[in-house]
Motif scaffolding. Structure first.
Motif, PDB file in Angstrom:
ATOM      1  N   ILE A  24       0.824  -1.207   0.000  1.00  0.00           N
ATOM      2  CA  ILE A  24       0.000   0.000   0.000  1.00  0.00           C
ATOM      3  C   ILE A  24       0.859   1.258   0.000  1.00  0.00           C
ATOM      4  O   ILE A  24       0.529   2.252  -0.669  1.00  0.00           O
ATOM      5  CB  ILE A  24      -0.968   0.004   1.215  1.00  0.00           C
ATOM      6  N   ASN A  25       2.010   1.195   0.666  1.00  0.00           N
ATOM      7  CA  ASN A  25       2.887   2.371   0.675  1.00  0.00           C
ATOM      8  C   ASN A  25       3.502   2.623  -0.692  1.00  0.00           C
ATOM      9  O   ASN A  25       3.659   3.777  -1.116  1.00  0.00           O
ATOM     10  CB  ASN A  25       3.983   2.201   1.725  1.00  0.00           C
ATOM     11  N   SER A  27       2.123   1.892  -3.486  1.00  0.00           N
ATOM     12  CA  SER A  27       1.043   2.437  -4.294  1.00  0.00           C
ATOM     13  C   SER A  27       0.801   3.915  -3.981  1.00  0.00           C
ATOM     14  O   SER A  27       0.617   4.730  -4.884  1.00  0.00           O
ATOM     15  CB  SER A  27      -0.241   1.629  -4.049  1.00  0.00           C
ATOM     16  N   MET A  28       0.832   4.252  -2.700  1.00  0.00           N
ATOM     17  CA  MET A  28       0.589   5.641  -2.304  1.00  0.00           C
ATOM     18  C   MET A  28       1.757   6.555  -2.687  1.00  0.00           C
ATOM     19  O   MET A  28       1.562   7.724  -3.011  1.00  0.00           O
ATOM     20  CB  MET A  28       0.344   5.732  -0.798  1.00  0.00           C
ATOM     21  N   HIS A  31       1.329   8.188  -5.865  1.00  0.00           N
ATOM     22  CA  HIS A  31       0.346   9.266  -5.947  1.00  0.00           C
ATOM     23  C   HIS A  31       0.876  10.595  -5.387  1.00  0.00           C
ATOM     24  O   HIS A  31       0.191  11.610  -5.473  1.00  0.00           O
ATOM     25  CB  HIS A  31      -0.928   8.883  -5.177  1.00  0.00           C
ATOM     26  N   PHE A  34       0.153  14.685  -2.677  1.00  0.00           N
ATOM     27  CA  PHE A  34      -1.301  14.662  -2.578  1.00  0.00           C
ATOM     28  C   PHE A  34      -1.884  16.048  -2.795  1.00  0.00           C
ATOM     29  O   PHE A  34      -1.288  17.060  -2.433  1.00  0.00           O
ATOM     30  CB  PHE A  34      -1.736  14.156  -1.199  1.00  0.00           C
ATOM     31  N   GLU A  65     -12.854  10.858  -2.851  1.00  0.00           N
ATOM     32  CA  GLU A  65     -11.522  10.603  -3.411  1.00  0.00           C
ATOM     33  C   GLU A  65     -11.401  11.009  -4.870  1.00  0.00           C
ATOM     34  O   GLU A  65     -10.292  11.167  -5.382  1.00  0.00           O
ATOM     35  CB  GLU A  65     -11.157   9.124  -3.250  1.00  0.00           C
ATOM     36  N   ASP A  69      -7.358  14.265  -2.307  1.00  0.00           N
ATOM     37  CA  ASP A  69      -6.648  13.133  -1.686  1.00  0.00           C
ATOM     38  C   ASP A  69      -6.691  13.179  -0.167  1.00  0.00           C
ATOM     39  O   ASP A  69      -5.823  12.603   0.494  1.00  0.00           O
ATOM     40  CB  ASP A  69      -5.181  13.138  -2.150  1.00  0.00           C
ATOM     41  N   LYS A  72      -6.896   9.633   1.377  1.00  0.00           N
ATOM     42  CA  LYS A  72      -5.618   8.922   1.260  1.00  0.00           C
ATOM     43  C   LYS A  72      -4.620   9.447   2.305  1.00  0.00           C
ATOM     44  O   LYS A  72      -3.931   8.658   2.962  1.00  0.00           O
ATOM     45  CB  LYS A  72      -5.038   9.106  -0.150  1.00  0.00           C
ATOM     46  N   GLU A  75      -5.599   8.291   5.787  1.00  0.00           N
ATOM     47  CA  GLU A  75      -5.344   6.858   5.935  1.00  0.00           C
ATOM     48  C   GLU A  75      -3.854   6.571   6.121  1.00  0.00           C
ATOM     49  O   GLU A  75      -3.462   5.783   6.991  1.00  0.00           O
ATOM     50  CB  GLU A  75      -5.866   6.120   4.690  1.00  0.00           C
ATOM     51  N   MET A  76      -3.024   7.229   5.312  1.00  0.00           N
ATOM     52  CA  MET A  76      -1.584   6.939   5.352  1.00  0.00           C
ATOM     53  C   MET A  76      -0.918   7.507   6.610  1.00  0.00           C
ATOM     54  O   MET A  76      -0.010   6.882   7.173  1.00  0.00           O
ATOM     55  CB  MET A  76      -0.898   7.505   4.108  1.00  0.00           C
TER      56      MET A  76
END
Length: 219
Positions: A24-25, A27-28, A31, A34, A65, A69, A72, A75-76
């Motif tokens: 997940i990191n 993937s983030m 992005h 943000f 979303e 962001d 996101k 969440e992160m």
């Protein structure tokens, strides 16, 4: 992201060394950066009320979303990487801040020859230097106090001498006035005694002349 890198702007990268959050990191990280929109206002969209920003051209929903962001990022930061952020803040940012502050105070990890040495020794040296400087300032203040006391004592003695001189001068003037008064009193007494003597002589003479006339008549 390429513009940030080309301009030397460092940003936080989500860690990928932990298998539990690596996927997940990664993937983030793709992005980043943000685009986040925040709002404290609630706007009614359809049948529900959401936090959003109202613009003339439309509504930007904070937790949508497809609009920004924010979800996101929340969440992160809060759910996935909070512990890593704490460790990074302590191990990197705080230590860097502490190191800079210590260097500003004169504490370094190396001596002038770039040789490492004990921070405790540096602390003890700085402490001795501070105590020595404090003792020197205390001695200066004590000497200033002593000099001030001496100056005050000298001023008081000078004033005391002036008062004594004035007192002696007044005393001499009083004695001189007293002497003059005594002289005038003696002169007055002498004049009174001389007057009384003349008065007695005049009275005696006036009494003796009628007796002399009586004797002449009898003859």
């Amino acid at each position: 992201m390429s513009e940030l890198v080309s301009n030397g702007v460092q940003i936080y990268q989500f860690p990928t060394d932990d298998d539990a959050v690596a996927e997940i990191n990664s993937s983030m990280n793709a992005h980043l950066p943000f685009a986040v929109v925040g709002s404290v206002e609630e706007v009614k969209v359809g049948n529900k009320t959401v936090r959003a920003r109202q613009y003339p051209w439309g509504v930007v929903q904070v937790e949508n979303e497809s609009h920004c962001d924010f979800v996101k990022l929340r969440e992160m930061l809060i759910r996935v990487n909070m512990e890593d952020l704490r460790e990074q803040t302590h191990a990197r940012h705080y230590e860097l801040y502490r190191r800079c502050k210590l260097e500003e105070m004169g504490f370094k990890d190396t001596d002038p020859d770039s040789q490492p040495f004990s921070l405790q020794e540096t602390y003890e040296a700085k402490r001795k230097e501070f105590l020595s400087d404090l003792q020197r300032k205390e001695e200066e203040m004590r000497q200033m106090f002593v000099n001030k006391v001496k100056e005050t004592e000298a001023e008081l003695k000078e004033k005391e001498r002036d008062l004594h001189d004035k007192f002696e001068q007044l005393k001499r003037m009083h004695q001189e006035e007293k002497r003059k008064v005594e002289e005038k009193r003696r002169d007055l007494e002498e004049e009174m005694n001389a007057f009384n003597k003349r008065k007695v002589a005049a009275e005696t003479l006036s009494l003796s002349q009628p007796l002399k006339k009586d004797k002449d008549k009898k003859k």
